[in-house]
Design a protein around this motif. Sequence first.
Motif, PDB file in Angstrom:
ATOM      1  N   SER A 143       0.828  -1.206   0.000  1.00 12.35           N
ATOM      2  CA  SER A 143       0.000   0.000   0.000  1.00 12.35           C
ATOM      3  C   SER A 143       0.864   1.259   0.000  1.00 12.35           C
ATOM      4  CB  SER A 143      -0.917   0.009   1.234  1.00 12.35           C
ATOM      5  OG  SER A 143      -1.931  -0.960   1.130  1.00 12.35           O
ATOM      6  N   ALA A 144       1.925   1.239   0.811  1.00  9.22           N
ATOM      7  CA  ALA A 144       2.788   2.415   0.928  1.00  9.22           C
ATOM      8  C   ALA A 144       3.552   2.702  -0.362  1.00  9.22           C
ATOM      9  CB  ALA A 144       3.767   2.224   2.090  1.00  9.22           C
ATOM     10  N   SER A 145       4.094   1.670  -0.999  1.00  9.49           N
ATOM     11  CA  SER A 145       4.879   1.893  -2.218  1.00  9.49           C
ATOM     12  C   SER A 145       3.997   2.354  -3.372  1.00  9.49           C
ATOM     13  CB  SER A 145       5.656   0.626  -2.604  1.00  9.49           C
ATOM     14  OG  SER A 145       4.781  -0.449  -2.897  1.00  9.49           O
ATOM     15  N   LYS A 146       2.813   1.776  -3.491  1.00 11.74           N
ATOM     16  CA  LYS A 146       1.902   2.188  -4.557  1.00 11.74           C
ATOM     17  C   LYS A 146       1.285   3.560  -4.260  1.00 11.74           C
ATOM     18  CE  LYS A 146       2.037  -1.202  -7.563  1.00 11.74           C
ATOM     19  NZ  LYS A 146       2.441  -0.978  -8.976  1.00 11.74           N
ATOM     20  N   GLY A 147       0.991   3.831  -2.992  1.00  8.65           N
ATOM     21  CA  GLY A 147       0.479   5.147  -2.617  1.00  8.65           C
ATOM     22  C   GLY A 147       1.499   6.233  -2.884  1.00  8.65           C
ATOM     23  N   ALA A 148       2.772   5.920  -2.647  1.00  7.60           N
ATOM     24  CA  ALA A 148       3.831   6.900  -2.921  1.00  7.60           C
ATOM     25  C   ALA A 148       3.914   7.210  -4.412  1.00  7.60           C
ATOM     26  CB  ALA A 148       5.175   6.362  -2.421  1.00  7.60           C
ATOM     27  N   LEU A 149       3.730   6.202  -5.259  1.00  6.42           N
ATOM     28  CA  LEU A 149       3.759   6.438  -6.706  1.00  6.42           C
ATOM     29  C   LEU A 149       2.577   7.298  -7.135  1.00  6.42           C
ATOM     30  CD1 LEU A 149       5.143   5.924  -9.409  1.00  6.42           C
ATOM     31  CD2 LEU A 149       3.858   3.778  -9.601  1.00  6.42           C
ATOM     32  N   GLU A 150       1.430   7.115  -6.498  1.00  3.02           N
ATOM     33  CA  GLU A 150       0.276   7.969  -6.774  1.00  3.02           C
ATOM     34  C   GLU A 150       0.625   9.444  -6.522  1.00  3.02           C
ATOM     35  OE1 GLU A 150      -3.152   7.662  -7.451  1.00  3.02           O
ATOM     36  OE2 GLU A 150      -3.109   5.541  -7.943  1.00  3.02           O
ATOM     37  N   LEU A 151       1.239   9.728  -5.374  1.00  6.69           N
ATOM     38  CA  LEU A 151       1.553  11.113  -5.012  1.00  6.69           C
ATOM     39  C   LEU A 151       2.672  11.687  -5.879  1.00  6.69           C
ATOM     40  CD1 LEU A 151       1.313  10.946  -1.116  1.00  6.69           C
ATOM     41  CD2 LEU A 151      -0.363  11.845  -2.725  1.00  6.69           C
ATOM     42  N   ILE A 152       3.665  10.864  -6.184  1.00  6.54           N
ATOM     43  CA  ILE A 152       4.741  11.308  -7.074  1.00  6.54           C
ATOM     44  C   ILE A 152       4.160  11.735  -8.422  1.00  6.54           C
ATOM     45  CG2 ILE A 152       6.610  10.408  -8.524  1.00  6.54           C
ATOM     46  CD1 ILE A 152       7.727  11.153  -5.896  1.00  6.54           C
ATOM     47  N   THR A 153       3.193  10.965  -8.904  1.00  7.29           N
ATOM     48  CA  THR A 153       2.571  11.285 -10.186  1.00  7.29           C
ATOM     49  C   THR A 153       1.859  12.629 -10.139  1.00  7.29           C
ATOM     50  OG1 THR A 153       2.263   8.937 -10.681  1.00  7.29           O
ATOM     51  CG2 THR A 153       0.919  10.495 -11.928  1.00  7.29           C
ATOM     52  N   GLU A 154       1.148  12.885  -9.043  1.00  9.58           N
ATOM     53  CA  GLU A 154       0.441  14.160  -8.912  1.00  9.58           C
ATOM     54  C   GLU A 154       1.403  15.342  -9.050  1.00  9.58           C
ATOM     55  OE1 GLU A 154      -1.770  14.281  -5.298  1.00  9.58           O
ATOM     56  OE2 GLU A 154      -3.108  12.636  -5.839  1.00  9.58           O
ATOM     57  N   ALA A 155       2.555  15.236  -8.399  1.00 10.77           N
ATOM     58  CA  ALA A 155       3.540  16.317  -8.471  1.00 10.77           C
ATOM     59  C   ALA A 155       4.220  16.370  -9.833  1.00 10.77           C
ATOM     60  CB  ALA A 155       4.587  16.134  -7.365  1.00 10.77           C
ATOM     61  N   PHE A 156       4.617  15.199 -10.327  1.00  6.60           N
ATOM     62  CA  PHE A 156       5.369  15.106 -11.581  1.00  6.60           C
ATOM     63  C   PHE A 156       4.573  15.711 -12.743  1.00  6.60           C
ATOM     64  CE2 PHE A 156       8.996  11.853 -12.164  1.00  6.60           C
ATOM     65  CZ  PHE A 156       9.730  12.745 -12.924  1.00  6.60           C
ATOM     66  N   ARG A 157       3.274  15.392 -12.815  1.00  8.36           N
ATOM     67  CA  ARG A 157       2.486  15.840 -13.979  1.00  8.36           C
ATOM     68  C   ARG A 157       2.386  17.351 -14.044  1.00  8.36           C
ATOM     69  NH1 ARG A 157      -2.847  14.235 -15.331  1.00  8.36           N
ATOM     70  NH2 ARG A 157      -3.757  16.297 -15.318  1.00  8.36           N
ATOM     71  N   MET A 158       2.405  18.034 -12.890  1.00  6.30           N
ATOM     72  CA  MET A 158       2.393  19.491 -12.901  1.00  6.30           C
ATOM     73  C   MET A 158       3.729  20.050 -13.386  1.00  6.30           C
ATOM     74  SD  MET A 158       0.188  20.553  -9.496  1.00  6.30           S
ATOM     75  CE  MET A 158       0.941  19.410  -8.326  1.00  6.30           C
ATOM     76  N   GLU A 159       4.822  19.367 -13.038  1.00  8.68           N
ATOM     77  CA  GLU A 159       6.154  19.834 -13.428  1.00  8.68           C
ATOM     78  C   GLU A 159       6.407  19.697 -14.921  1.00  8.68           C
ATOM     79  OE1 GLU A 159       8.120  18.530  -9.114  1.00  8.68           O
ATOM     80  OE2 GLU A 159       8.826  17.594 -10.957  1.00  8.68           O
ATOM     81  N   ILE A 160       5.776  18.699 -15.570  1.00 14.97           N
ATOM     82  CA  ILE A 160       6.068  18.436 -16.985  1.00 14.97           C
ATOM     83  C   ILE A 160       4.957  18.891 -17.931  1.00 14.97           C
ATOM     84  CG2 ILE A 160       7.533  16.487 -16.377  1.00 14.97           C
ATOM     85  CD1 ILE A 160       5.289  14.600 -17.188  1.00 14.97           C
ATOM     86  N   LYS A 161       3.887  19.454 -17.390  1.00 13.62           N
ATOM     87  CA  LYS A 161       2.733  19.817 -18.231  1.00 13.62           C
ATOM     88  C   LYS A 161       3.112  20.824 -19.311  1.00 13.62           C
ATOM     89  CE  LYS A 161      -1.316  19.544 -16.576  1.00 13.62           C
ATOM     90  NZ  LYS A 161      -2.616  19.669 -15.852  1.00 13.62           N
ATOM     91  N   SER A 162       4.013  21.751 -19.015  1.00  7.52           N
ATOM     92  CA  SER A 162       4.371  22.776 -20.000  1.00  7.52           C
ATOM     93  C   SER A 162       5.156  22.197 -21.181  1.00  7.52           C
ATOM     94  CB  SER A 162       5.206  23.885 -19.336  1.00  7.52           C
ATOM     95  OG  SER A 162       6.440  23.376 -18.859  1.00  7.52           O
ATOM     96  N   PHE A 163       5.630  20.945 -21.064  1.00 12.72           N
ATOM     97  CA  PHE A 163       6.360  20.297 -22.155  1.00 12.72           C
ATOM     98  C   PHE A 163       5.425  19.483 -23.052  1.00 12.72           C
ATOM     99  CE2 PHE A 163       9.483  19.890 -18.441  1.00 12.72           C
ATOM    100  CZ  PHE A 163      10.013  21.150 -18.659  1.00 12.72           C
ATOM    101  N   ASN A 164       4.098  19.608 -22.813  1.00 13.23           N
ATOM    102  CA  ASN A 164       3.093  18.839 -23.560  1.00 13.23           C
ATOM    103  C   ASN A 164       3.259  17.334 -23.331  1.00 13.23           C
ATOM    104  OD1 ASN A 164       0.786  18.791 -25.217  1.00 13.23           O
ATOM    105  ND2 ASN A 164       2.007  18.308 -27.015  1.00 13.23           N
ATOM    106  N   ILE A 165       3.662  16.986 -22.112  1.00 11.91           N
ATOM    107  CA  ILE A 165       3.760  15.580 -21.712  1.00 11.91           C
ATOM    108  C   ILE A 165       2.718  15.347 -20.625  1.00 11.91           C
ATOM    109  CG2 ILE A 165       5.233  13.771 -20.755  1.00 11.91           C
ATOM    110  CD1 ILE A 165       7.651  15.432 -21.692  1.00 11.91           C
ATOM    111  N   HIS A 166       1.864  14.375 -20.854  1.00 11.10           N
ATOM    112  CA  HIS A 166       0.787  14.079 -19.919  1.00 11.10           C
ATOM    113  C   HIS A 166       1.173  12.877 -19.046  1.00 11.10           C
ATOM    114  CE1 HIS A 166      -1.808  16.832 -22.120  1.00 11.10           C
ATOM    115  NE2 HIS A 166      -1.420  16.234 -23.238  1.00 11.10           N
ATOM    116  N   MET A 167       0.731  12.903 -17.802  1.00  7.34           N
ATOM    117  CA  MET A 167       0.995  11.799 -16.889  1.00  7.34           C
ATOM    118  C   MET A 167      -0.252  11.528 -16.065  1.00  7.34           C
ATOM    119  SD  MET A 167       3.943  11.307 -13.924  1.00  7.34           S
ATOM    120  CE  MET A 167       5.325  11.499 -15.050  1.00  7.34           C
ATOM    121  N   CYS A 168      -0.511  10.255 -15.800  1.00  9.45           N
ATOM    122  CA  CYS A 168      -1.656   9.905 -14.968  1.00  9.45           C
ATOM    123  C   CYS A 168      -1.401   8.572 -14.272  1.00  9.45           C
ATOM    124  CB  CYS A 168      -2.935   9.833 -15.807  1.00  9.45           C
ATOM    125  SG  CYS A 168      -2.954   8.486 -17.008  1.00  9.45           S
ATOM    126  N   ASN A 169      -2.259   8.287 -13.296  1.00 10.42           N
ATOM    127  CA  ASN A 169      -2.246   7.008 -12.595  1.00 10.42           C
ATOM    128  C   ASN A 169      -3.416   6.151 -13.048  1.00 10.42           C
ATOM    129  OD1 ASN A 169      -0.090   7.352 -10.675  1.00 10.42           O
ATOM    130  ND2 ASN A 169      -1.387   8.778  -9.557  1.00 10.42           N
TER     131      ASN A 169
END
Length: 267
Positions: A143-169
């Motif tokens: 649960s912890a390792s998968k939950g951490a990937l969920e949160l990493i994705t939330e942050a990551f997608r905001m950082e890369i959005k201006s490059f026209n790269i989409h990310m989701c879980n």
Amino acid sequence: MSKVVLITGGSSGIGKSIGEFLSDKGFVVYGTSRNPERYADSKFKLVKLDLSNTDSISQSVNHILETEGRLDVLINNAGAGITGPIEEIPEAEIKRNFETNLFGPIKVIKAVLPHMRSQNNGMIINVTSIAGYMGLPYRGVYSASKGALELITEAFRMEIKSFNIHMCNVAPGDFATNIAAGRYHAPVTEGSPYQKSYGNALELMNAHVDQGENPELMARAVYQIIQTRHPKIHYKIGNFMQKFSIVLKRTLPDKIYEKMLMKHFEL
């Protein structure tokens, strides 16, 4: 032009199902395996990749880029299950699980981002788990390792959005795959204070996998996401009660939700 897709963990289970479905839809699909030579009958190409080895990841990504000239979609599917009382799981196994379920996907993302940025286009789909939305007894490390990937994705997608790269879980529930056979099980130890409750919970977990959904459901969901111009942040794929458990987690008082989980796992 057919999109080029990289799926980590493409030799079996959900990854294999996604790869076969996308291949049938005309995508150029590369899956990964630590031992691709064992899967000569794969419907799509498999390349050797070890998630714990940064050089291995770079070599695999570069091979695809040299062969195809581009990489449009990364599906971070490779993962490992782990069960046991947290007190009794060896620290090395906890670290190994996080290496596979969290740090490995981050390494692959880092390897593909420069190329997607140069294309000014790309999509990254991280396969997490409904278990990552709650701390489940005897699945706490998972649960912890998968939950951490969920949160990493939330942050990551905001950082890369201006490059026209989409990310989701995409968070699956229980699917009928071989994940139970490949996961680390802390042994049910004679005389352990957890012997009875963990033994019962382990039987329940294995039954859920055996009775799980068809992996093609995940494949169809991933295909639809790839076709979406503006994907959502989170997708949950599974039976109604598994998805509804997340709604209950958000709405019920913590102690009531905890009692519900303990009753479910007969604790």
